[in-house]
Design an enzyme around this catalytic site. Structure first.
Site, short mmCIF file in Angstrom:
data_model
loop_
_atom_site.label_atom_id
_atom_site.label_comp_id
_atom_site.label_asym_id
_atom_site.label_seq_id
_atom_site.Cartn_x
_atom_site.Cartn_y
_atom_site.Cartn_z
N SER A 180 0.82 -1.21 0.00
CA SER A 180 0.00 0.00 0.00
C SER A 180 0.86 1.26 0.00
CB SER A 180 -0.96 -0.04 1.20
OG SER A 180 -1.89 1.00 1.16
N MET A 181 0.81 2.05 1.06
CA MET A 181 1.66 3.23 1.15
C MET A 181 3.13 2.82 1.10
SD MET A 181 0.61 6.47 1.48
CE MET A 181 -0.74 6.66 2.65
N TRP A 205 0.14 2.29 -3.35
CA TRP A 205 -0.61 3.55 -3.41
C TRP A 205 0.39 4.70 -3.50
CZ3 TRP A 205 -0.97 8.29 -1.25
CH2 TRP A 205 -2.16 9.01 -1.38
N ASP A 226 -9.37 -4.34 -5.56
CA ASP A 226 -8.83 -3.27 -4.71
C ASP A 226 -9.66 -2.00 -4.87
OD1 ASP A 226 -7.29 -1.40 -3.34
OD2 ASP A 226 -5.39 -2.25 -4.05
N HIS A 258 -7.32 -5.05 -1.57
CA HIS A 258 -6.16 -4.24 -1.21
C HIS A 258 -5.36 -4.87 -0.07
CE1 HIS A 258 -3.83 -0.56 -0.82
NE2 HIS A 258 -4.07 -0.55 0.49
#
Length: 310
Positions: A180-181, A205, A226, A258
């Site tokens: 993700s991040m 992301w 996601d 996700h």
């Protein structure tokens, strides 16, 4: 299937955009020279068979890369946030035996609001295949991708320069992963340090969608379900923006979300292992799992890439 899913890159030879440096350049030159001698001088064919000095572990099979554990027994050690700077500490997983020499290393970042526990399953699974793996906590669970990229690199520097396992690591063979991040941070880290050998963003992301400057072989993993970082606005643009000359691949998981990378997942593991082995260890024994391109299946919505790899 997504609109871009029928636009698979045609099979063709690629040249890596960054040169090999250091010990690996010497090894490649030695192999080339040995092959030339073998071709010109009778009775020297054995010189052609010099093994890749970075190969670790037995010859792979589908069952070995899908297994919950590889051939190496694994030990682990905790790293306190109080003893490091630039990131929030974490856990190092590493092959217990030193009989095979040094190993490549991978640092993995968690996602937004998460801690290392969310990606801890990757630690022993990758380490048992012959890597030193560092799952980290970040300075803040709210850190953005650029910060996470810097923290991944700070953790790599700690791992290779100050950690208790630094003598087990070949500092020329390093990679980054993140969820993700942290996946967005993986791209940021590869952008900042092109000498990295492999990058794998997991349902990444990032507000930056374009990465033409990357020189690190990159496997982008997205999920068809996601809704946090939809592939149409994150993983797919990340992949398509990478240079066409770069060793790259796009794996879209089928029936996934996700948060799929937060639990043990055989598809993520098998292709991550293959990518890390192929590019951190230059181990062409793993090329068979990446080329020809894997076909859609119960667990794969789509796979794109360039083959064969350089």
């Amino acid at each position: 299937m997504h609109p871009l899913s029928d636009a698979r890159t045609p099979v063709r030879s690629r040249l890596r955009t960054r040169p090999r440096t250091g010990p690996r350049t010497l090894w490649a030159g030695a192999v080339t020279a040995a092959a030339l001698v073998a071709a010109l001088v009778p009775g020297t064919a054995g010189a052609q068979a010099a093994a890749n000095p970075y190969e670790r572990g037995p010859a792979p099979s589908v069952s070995s890369i899908e297994a919950a554990r590889g051939s190496y027994a694994v030990s682990q050690t905790s790293v306190s946030s109080l003893g490091v700077t630039g990131f929030g500490g974490g856990t190092v997983y590493y092959p217990t035996s030193t009989a095979d020499g040094t190993f490549g290393a991978v640092v993995i970042s968690p996602g937004f609001t998460a801690t290392q526990s969310s990606i801890s399953w990757l630690g022993p699974r990758l380490a048992s295949q012959g890597f030193v793996v560092f799952t980290i906590d970040t300075n803040s669970t709210l850190d953005q991708p650029d910060s996470r990229g810097r923290q991944l690199l700070a953790a790599l520097d700690y791992l290779t320069e100050r950690s208790s396992v630094r003598t087990r690591i070949d500092a020329t063979r390093l990679g980054v992963m993140g969820h993700s991040m942290g996946g967005g941070g993986t791209l940021e880290a590869a952008k900042s340090r092109p000498s990295l050998q492999a990058a794998i963003p997991l349902t990444g992301w990032n507000t930056d969608k374009s990465w033409p400057e990357l020189r690190t072989p990159t496997l982008v993993i997205g999920a068809d379900g996601d809704t946090v970082a939809p592939v149409a606005t994150h993983s797919e643009p990340f992949y398509t923006s990478l240079p066409s000359s770069l060793d790259k691949a796009y794996l879209e998981l089928n029936g996934a979300t996700h948060f799929t990378p937060n639990s043990s997942n055989t598809t993520i593991a098998k292709y991550s292992i293959s990518w890390l082995k192929r590019f951190i260890d230059d181990d062409t024994r793993y090329e068979q799992f990446l080329c020809p391109l894997p076909r859609p299946s119960v667990t794969i919505e789509e796979y794109r890439g360039n083959c064969p790899h350089s």
